[in-house]
Structure formats: structure tokens, C-alpha cells
Design a protein around this motif. Structure first.
Motif, PDB file in Angstrom:
ATOM      1  N   VAL A 139      91.409 -38.895  48.713  1.00  0.00           N
ATOM      2  CA  VAL A 139      92.708 -38.410  49.190  1.00  0.00           C
ATOM      3  C   VAL A 139      92.917 -38.935  50.598  1.00  0.00           C
ATOM      4  O   VAL A 139      92.065 -38.761  51.473  1.00  0.00           O
ATOM      5  CB  VAL A 139      92.778 -36.867  49.187  1.00  0.00           C
ATOM      6  CG1 VAL A 139      94.086 -36.383  49.799  1.00  0.00           C
ATOM      7  CG2 VAL A 139      92.639 -36.331  47.770  1.00  0.00           C
ATOM      8  N   ALA A 164      93.710 -29.151  50.307  1.00  0.00           N
ATOM      9  CA  ALA A 164      94.092 -30.022  51.416  1.00  0.00           C
ATOM     10  C   ALA A 164      93.254 -29.717  52.657  1.00  0.00           C
ATOM     11  O   ALA A 164      92.938 -30.620  53.442  1.00  0.00           O
ATOM     12  CB  ALA A 164      95.576 -29.854  51.720  1.00  0.00           C
ATOM     13  N   HIS A 201     102.789 -33.424  51.598  1.00  0.00           N
ATOM     14  CA  HIS A 201     101.953 -34.088  50.600  1.00  0.00           C
ATOM     15  C   HIS A 201     102.799 -35.094  49.837  1.00  0.00           C
ATOM     16  O   HIS A 201     104.040 -35.015  49.832  1.00  0.00           O
ATOM     17  CB  HIS A 201     101.337 -33.070  49.629  1.00  0.00           C
ATOM     18  CG  HIS A 201     102.347 -32.212  48.951  1.00  0.00           C
ATOM     19  ND1 HIS A 201     103.085 -32.619  47.871  1.00  0.00           N
ATOM     20  CD2 HIS A 201     102.771 -30.952  49.235  1.00  0.00           C
ATOM     21  CE1 HIS A 201     103.904 -31.660  47.497  1.00  0.00           C
ATOM     22  NE2 HIS A 201     103.757 -30.628  48.310  1.00  0.00           N
ATOM     23  N   PRO A 242      95.184 -31.332  46.147  1.00  0.00           N
ATOM     24  CA  PRO A 242      95.713 -32.689  46.034  1.00  0.00           C
ATOM     25  C   PRO A 242      95.015 -33.470  44.927  1.00  0.00           C
ATOM     26  O   PRO A 242      93.812 -33.325  44.701  1.00  0.00           O
ATOM     27  CB  PRO A 242      95.418 -33.294  47.414  1.00  0.00           C
ATOM     28  CG  PRO A 242      94.219 -32.545  47.896  1.00  0.00           C
ATOM     29  CD  PRO A 242      94.320 -31.163  47.333  1.00  0.00           C
ATOM     30  N   SER A 258      96.302 -39.403  45.873  1.00  0.00           N
ATOM     31  CA  SER A 258      97.484 -38.927  46.594  1.00  0.00           C
ATOM     32  C   SER A 258      97.188 -38.856  48.095  1.00  0.00           C
ATOM     33  O   SER A 258      96.121 -39.269  48.559  1.00  0.00           O
ATOM     34  CB  SER A 258      97.901 -37.555  46.058  1.00  0.00           C
ATOM     35  OG  SER A 258      96.890 -36.600  46.320  1.00  0.00           O
ATOM     36  N   VAL A 268      97.860 -36.428  51.882  1.00  0.00           N
ATOM     37  CA  VAL A 268      98.321 -35.231  52.590  1.00  0.00           C
ATOM     38  C   VAL A 268      98.528 -35.625  54.051  1.00  0.00           C
ATOM     39  O   VAL A 268      97.801 -36.474  54.584  1.00  0.00           O
ATOM     40  CB  VAL A 268      97.307 -34.070  52.488  1.00  0.00           C
ATOM     41  CG1 VAL A 268      97.223 -33.568  51.067  1.00  0.00           C
ATOM     42  CG2 VAL A 268      95.929 -34.474  52.984  1.00  0.00           C
ATOM     43  N   SER A 280     101.044 -32.991  40.581  1.00  0.00           N
ATOM     44  CA  SER A 280     101.357 -32.728  41.979  1.00  0.00           C
ATOM     45  C   SER A 280     102.804 -32.324  42.156  1.00  0.00           C
ATOM     46  O   SER A 280     103.130 -31.406  42.898  1.00  0.00           O
ATOM     47  CB  SER A 280     101.038 -33.979  42.805  1.00  0.00           C
ATOM     48  OG  SER A 280     101.472 -33.811  44.123  1.00  0.00           O
TER      49      SER A 280
END
Length: 321
Positions: free
Chosen positions: A36, A58, A104, A123, A127, A129, A205
Motif C-alpha cells: 500500500v 490505514a 484513499h 486498504p 491502493s 492512502v 475499496s
């Protein structure tokens, strides 16, 4: 972002000229569908790092990317400072104009303001954040790009070759080669699996995190909360007034019962005292009766004395004659 690009361009020029230039170390975001990407941006710096694997929240991704985090003491689910910024006390929530706004985004998607806390949002791998200090603005660094779909092109090409040269041995040998590579697990099937894995978390998400609420919606929610708080206070005041009135009524009732008991006490006393008065009267009558009984002998004695005196006087007169 412009400063970051300018710095990278200057570094490339100096390296190409054979000069050595020391620049501050800064990690990059994650590549592919693993990990992430974490972006932390303040007024003076922008830091992009990669949290490896699949962090559960996160907040866990922020810590896994080697950022130091301090939570709000009264609300442990909220972030107070990241890497010591802002320089405020963490006893209470930071002010609305100086807090870490949490956003996000899926790979290749747009950033969204999160409606849940960083320790509740999960997450997806691949992806990103982002945390930006200030109001609720999102970081200026774009999320990582979505991986290009490469699974569809090679596979039709490999299957089309046997059809054009059917019946010839060289064509059969060429067809066998792609089949063997496919059975061994070549890049084409893995790319298709990666593409499926990438698209699935993006949908998840988007489902987990709705769009950022508008200012009017936030103001409406604030007014509703204030109205609810005022209603609760009014109910508490009403309950307090009722309780006070009940206590006053109870006190009046107790006082009335006490006065009633006090007023009934002299009647009993007068009754009790009247009885001795009657007894005294009866006693006085008895004494008077006993006195009259004692006068009878006295009167008899006096009568005898009178008789005796008269007899003596008569005898004295006779003697005088």
C-alpha cells in the motif's frame, strides 16, 4: 510536486555529467499489486513510502511505512501527529484547520476523503492512502497507476498460429511451444490473474468508502447533533424539575402529618387530666361526707352538755329556795 520534479531533474543532470551530489533519502511508493502506497504531505514536505504486504488498516500501513504516529489521548482512534507534526498537545483533538486529513484511492483512481477512521479502513493491496496536514484537502501526489492489461494480446496470437499453418510439422512445433510455456505458468496467465486481483480490490475499496460528504451535509449533521444535545438537556432539566417537585410534595406531606400528630397530643392530655379532676371531685365529696359524719358525735356531746348544764342550774335554784 513541482519541487519534487525539479529536484529529480537536477539530480539526473548532475549524475550524467559525472558529478556526485548527495540528496536526502526518500522511499518511493509501491509498484504492482502488492503493498500500500502511503503519502504524508505537510506545508514544507511531501513523503511517499511503501507499506509492504497487505496491512489490515490505514493506521497499520502508516506505521509499516516507518512513520511515527501519536494518537489523541481522549480518542485513541484519531491521529494527532505524524513525525512530530503539528507541534501541538495531543490531550485533545487537533483544531479543524490543523489536522491530518485522511484520503484513499484505488490504483489509477481518484482520491476520496475517508468517512471512517484510519484504524477502521482496510486498504486493498496496490491502493494508496494519503494524509495531508491542514484542512480536509487531499495530497497533491497522484495515486499509483493501474497495471496495464497484458493478458489478452499474447494469448490470441499464440492460438492463431496453428490455424494458419494446419497440417505442417513446423507449424505444429511452433504451436507446441506456446502450449508448453502456458502449462509451465508463463507471464500471460499470471498477468490475467493479477488483473483480476487488481480490479476486485478496487471495487471493494469503492464499496467500503462512499464519496466525501459535502459542506451542506456536514453542516446538517452538525445541526442535528446540536439539536439532539439540546433536546437531551431539556429532558434532563424537566426530569430534575419533576424530581424537585416530588421532593417538595413529600416534604409538605411529612410536615402535615407531623402537625396532625402534634395537634392530637393536647386532646389526649386534656382527657388524661380530666380524669384526675373527676377523681379529685369524687375524693372531695368523700371527704365532705366523712366530715359530716364526724359532726354527729360532736353535736350529741354538745347536747349532753347543755342538758347537764340545765340540770345543774335547776338544782342550784332549788337549793337557793
Amino acid at each position: 510536486m513541482r519541487r519534487l520534479l525539479a529536484g529529480l531533474g537536477a539530480t539526473a543532470l548532475l549524475t550524467g555529467g559525472g558529478l556526485a551530489l548527495s540528496t536526502p533519502a526518500r522511499a518511493a511508493g509501491c509498484s504492482g499489486t502488492s503493498g500500500v502506497t502511503v503519502v504524508v504531505q505537510s506545508a514544507s514536505s511531501t513523503d511517499v513510502r511503501c507499506a509492504p504486504g497487505d496491512p489490515s488498516t490505514a493506521g497499520a500501513a502508516l506505521t509499516a511505512a516507518d512513520f511515527s504516529v501519536e494518537r489523541v489521548q481522549t480518542q485513541p482512534g484519531a491521529v494527532c501527529t505524524i513525525n512530530g507534526l503539528p507541534a501541538i498537545s495531543c490531550a485533545r483533538m487537533p483544531p479543524a484547520d490543523n489536522y491530518w486529513a485522511f484520503h484513499h484511492a484505488a490504483a489509477g483512481g481518484a482520491r476520496q476523503y475517508s468517512s471512517s477512521g484510519i484504524y477502521l479502513y482496510d486498504p486493498a493491496p496496490g491502493s494508496a492512502v494519503g494524509f495531508r496536514l491542514g484542512t480536509n484537502a487531499s495530497p497533491t501526489v497522484a495515486p499509483p497507476a493501474a497495471p496495464a492489461p497484458t493478458s489478452a494480446a499474447p494469448r490470441p496470437t499464440a492460438t492463431a498460429r496453428p490455424t494458419t499453418s494446419a497440417g505442417s510439422r513446423p507449424s505444429a512445433s511452433r504451436t507446441a511451444a506456446p502450449k508448453a510455456s502456458t502449462g509451465a505458468g508463463s507471464a500471460a496467465p499470471r498477468t490475467g490473474a493479477d488483473a483480476t486481483a487488481t480490479s476486485a480490490p478496487s471495487t471493494t475499496s469503492a464499496a467500503k468508502n462512499p464519496a466525501k460528504p459535502s459542506a451542506a451535509q456536514r453542516a446538517k449533521a452538525t445541526r442535528a447533533a446540536e439539536k439532539k444535545a439540546e433536546s437531551k438537556k431539556a429532558e434532563e432539566r424537566s426530569a430534575t424539575a419533576k424530581k424537585s417537585a416530588a421532593l417538595k410534595a413529600k416534604a409538605k406531606k411529612t410536615e402535615a402529618e407531623r402537625e396532625k400528630k402534634t395537634s392530637s397530643s393536647p386532646t389526649v392530655s386534656s382527657t388524661s387530666t380530666s380524669a384526675p379532676a373527676g377523681e379529685t371531685t369524687r375524693a372531695t365529696g368523700a371527704e365532705s361526707d366523712s366530715g359530716s359524719g364526724a359532726l354527729v358525735p360532736t353535736a350529741i356531746g354538745a347536747g349532753l352538755l347543755v342538758v347537764l348544764g340545765g340540770a345543774a342550774l335547776a338544782m342550784a335554784r332549788r337549793r337557793g329556795h
